[in-house]
Design a protein around this motif. Structure first.
Motif, PDB file in Angstrom:
ATOM      1  N   PRO A   1      -2.729 -22.024 -22.997  1.00 26.02           N
ATOM      2  CA  PRO A   1      -3.500 -21.377 -21.928  1.00 26.02           C
ATOM      3  C   PRO A   1      -4.394 -20.234 -22.399  1.00 26.02           C
ATOM      4  O   PRO A   1      -5.513 -20.086 -21.926  1.00 26.02           O
ATOM      5  CB  PRO A   1      -2.427 -20.855 -20.965  1.00 26.02           C
ATOM      6  CG  PRO A   1      -1.210 -21.608 -21.280  1.00 26.02           C
ATOM      7  CD  PRO A   1      -1.302 -22.038 -22.694  1.00 26.02           C
ATOM      8  N   GLY A   2      -3.921 -19.438 -23.348  1.00 20.86           N
ATOM      9  CA  GLY A   2      -4.721 -18.317 -23.838  1.00 20.86           C
ATOM     10  C   GLY A   2      -5.996 -18.768 -24.527  1.00 20.86           C
ATOM     11  O   GLY A   2      -7.083 -18.227 -24.280  1.00 20.86           O
ATOM     12  N   MET A   3      -5.882 -19.759 -25.409  1.00 19.73           N
ATOM     13  CA  MET A   3      -7.056 -20.280 -26.117  1.00 19.73           C
ATOM     14  C   MET A   3      -8.036 -20.949 -25.159  1.00 19.73           C
ATOM     15  O   MET A   3      -9.253 -20.774 -25.270  1.00 19.73           O
ATOM     16  CB  MET A   3      -6.629 -21.292 -27.180  1.00 19.73           C
ATOM     17  CG  MET A   3      -6.044 -20.680 -28.411  1.00 19.73           C
ATOM     18  SD  MET A   3      -5.515 -21.904 -29.627  1.00 19.73           S
ATOM     19  CE  MET A   3      -6.903 -23.006 -29.726  1.00 19.73           C
ATOM     20  N   ILE A   4      -7.509 -21.695 -24.217  1.00 25.04           N
ATOM     21  CA  ILE A   4      -8.361 -22.388 -23.249  1.00 25.04           C
ATOM     22  C   ILE A   4      -9.084 -21.372 -22.371  1.00 25.04           C
ATOM     23  O   ILE A   4     -10.280 -21.502 -22.100  1.00 25.04           O
ATOM     24  CB  ILE A   4      -7.527 -23.374 -22.406  1.00 25.04           C
ATOM     25  CG1 ILE A   4      -6.961 -24.475 -23.313  1.00 25.04           C
ATOM     26  CG2 ILE A   4      -8.370 -23.978 -21.293  1.00 25.04           C
ATOM     27  CD1 ILE A   4      -5.916 -25.342 -22.655  1.00 25.04           C
ATOM     28  N   ALA A   5      -8.377 -20.328 -21.939  1.00 26.12           N
ATOM     29  CA  ALA A   5      -8.984 -19.294 -21.098  1.00 26.12           C
ATOM     30  C   ALA A   5     -10.100 -18.561 -21.840  1.00 26.12           C
ATOM     31  O   ALA A   5     -11.153 -18.274 -21.259  1.00 26.12           O
ATOM     32  CB  ALA A   5      -7.914 -18.308 -20.633  1.00 26.12           C
ATOM     33  N   LYS A   6      -9.913 -18.275 -23.118  1.00 26.23           N
ATOM     34  CA  LYS A   6     -10.967 -17.625 -23.909  1.00 26.23           C
ATOM     35  C   LYS A   6     -12.203 -18.513 -23.988  1.00 26.23           C
ATOM     36  O   LYS A   6     -13.331 -18.037 -23.853  1.00 26.23           O
ATOM     37  CB  LYS A   6     -10.474 -17.323 -25.316  1.00 26.23           C
ATOM     38  CG  LYS A   6      -9.578 -16.130 -25.399  1.00 26.23           C
ATOM     39  CD  LYS A   6      -9.165 -15.882 -26.838  1.00 26.23           C
ATOM     40  CE  LYS A   6      -8.171 -14.747 -26.921  1.00 26.23           C
ATOM     41  NZ  LYS A   6      -7.751 -14.516 -28.319  1.00 26.23           N
TER      42      LYS A   6
ATOM     43  N   SER B   1     -13.950 -18.538 -20.510  1.00 32.34           N
ATOM     44  CA  SER B   1     -14.621 -17.281 -20.175  1.00 32.34           C
ATOM     45  C   SER B   1     -15.868 -17.060 -21.032  1.00 32.34           C
ATOM     46  O   SER B   1     -16.804 -16.403 -20.591  1.00 32.34           O
ATOM     47  CB  SER B   1     -13.653 -16.110 -20.305  1.00 32.34           C
ATOM     48  OG  SER B   1     -13.220 -15.963 -21.633  1.00 32.34           O
ATOM     49  N   ARG B   2     -15.899 -17.604 -22.235  1.00 28.59           N
ATOM     50  CA  ARG B   2     -17.078 -17.468 -23.104  1.00 28.59           C
ATOM     51  C   ARG B   2     -18.222 -18.375 -22.674  1.00 28.59           C
ATOM     52  O   ARG B   2     -19.371 -17.961 -22.643  1.00 28.59           O
ATOM     53  CB  ARG B   2     -16.720 -17.789 -24.549  1.00 28.59           C
ATOM     54  CG  ARG B   2     -16.304 -16.583 -25.325  1.00 28.59           C
ATOM     55  CD  ARG B   2     -16.194 -16.910 -26.790  1.00 28.59           C
ATOM     56  NE  ARG B   2     -14.766 -17.018 -27.093  1.00 28.59           N
ATOM     57  CZ  ARG B   2     -14.205 -18.004 -27.756  1.00 28.59           C
ATOM     58  NH1 ARG B   2     -14.920 -18.972 -28.231  1.00 28.59           N
ATOM     59  NH2 ARG B   2     -12.913 -18.028 -27.968  1.00 28.59           N
TER      60      ARG B   2
ATOM     61  N   PHE C   1     -15.151 -27.114 -15.918  1.00 35.74           N
ATOM     62  CA  PHE C   1     -15.073 -25.741 -15.456  1.00 35.74           C
ATOM     63  C   PHE C   1     -16.463 -25.251 -15.100  1.00 35.74           C
ATOM     64  O   PHE C   1     -17.450 -25.602 -15.738  1.00 35.74           O
ATOM     65  CB  PHE C   1     -14.390 -24.824 -16.472  1.00 35.74           C
ATOM     66  CG  PHE C   1     -15.006 -24.782 -17.839  1.00 35.74           C
ATOM     67  CD1 PHE C   1     -15.896 -23.777 -18.187  1.00 35.74           C
ATOM     68  CD2 PHE C   1     -14.690 -25.734 -18.791  1.00 35.74           C
ATOM     69  CE1 PHE C   1     -16.446 -23.727 -19.449  1.00 35.74           C
ATOM     70  CE2 PHE C   1     -15.239 -25.695 -20.059  1.00 35.74           C
ATOM     71  CZ  PHE C   1     -16.123 -24.683 -20.389  1.00 35.74           C
ATOM     72  N   GLU C   2     -16.536 -24.501 -14.012  1.00 35.34           N
ATOM     73  CA  GLU C   2     -17.784 -23.933 -13.519  1.00 35.34           C
ATOM     74  C   GLU C   2     -17.521 -22.507 -13.089  1.00 35.34           C
ATOM     75  O   GLU C   2     -16.457 -22.200 -12.551  1.00 35.34           O
ATOM     76  CB  GLU C   2     -18.317 -24.732 -12.335  1.00 35.34           C
ATOM     77  CG  GLU C   2     -18.746 -26.137 -12.687  1.00 35.34           C
ATOM     78  CD  GLU C   2     -19.249 -26.914 -11.483  1.00 35.34           C
ATOM     79  OE1 GLU C   2     -19.311 -26.340 -10.379  1.00 35.34           O
ATOM     80  OE2 GLU C   2     -19.568 -28.099 -11.660  1.00 35.34           O
ATOM     81  N   ALA C   3     -18.483 -21.653 -13.335  1.00 31.84           N
ATOM     82  CA  ALA C   3     -18.391 -20.234 -12.981  1.00 31.84           C
ATOM     83  C   ALA C   3     -17.142 -19.592 -13.577  1.00 31.84           C
ATOM     84  O   ALA C   3     -16.542 -18.702 -12.978  1.00 31.84           O
ATOM     85  CB  ALA C   3     -18.431 -20.057 -11.465  1.00 31.84           C
TER      86      ALA C   3
END
Length: 67
Positions: free
Chosen positions: A9-14, A17-18, A34-36
């Motif tokens: 989850p941490g890697m995917i979230a980074k 967000s980038r 993913f959008e926005a």
């Protein structure tokens, strides 16, 4: 499209967000858009996918608060 070999989850979230908009593929789980800066729930989602999407979106929100 970014491919992830395992659910992190941490890697995917980074990544989300980038880039803010795009697609990811998690090996053994499936492909997601993913959008926005948030993962979108697929039309034929399973219960496990809902849990995973919620967890990743919460991690994205935590990243935004830390900046």
């Amino acid at each position: 499209m970014r491919f992830f070999k395992h659910y992190a989850p941490g890697m995917i979230a980074k990544h989300i967000s980038r880039l803010f908009n795009g697609k990811i593929h998690i090996h053994g789980i499936g492909e997601f858009r993913f959008e926005a800066g948030k993962l979108i729930v697929p039309s034929q989602a399973e219960r496990e996918q809902y849990r995973m999407i919620k967890e990743i979106n919460l991690e994205v929100a935590r990243l935004r608060l830390s900046y």
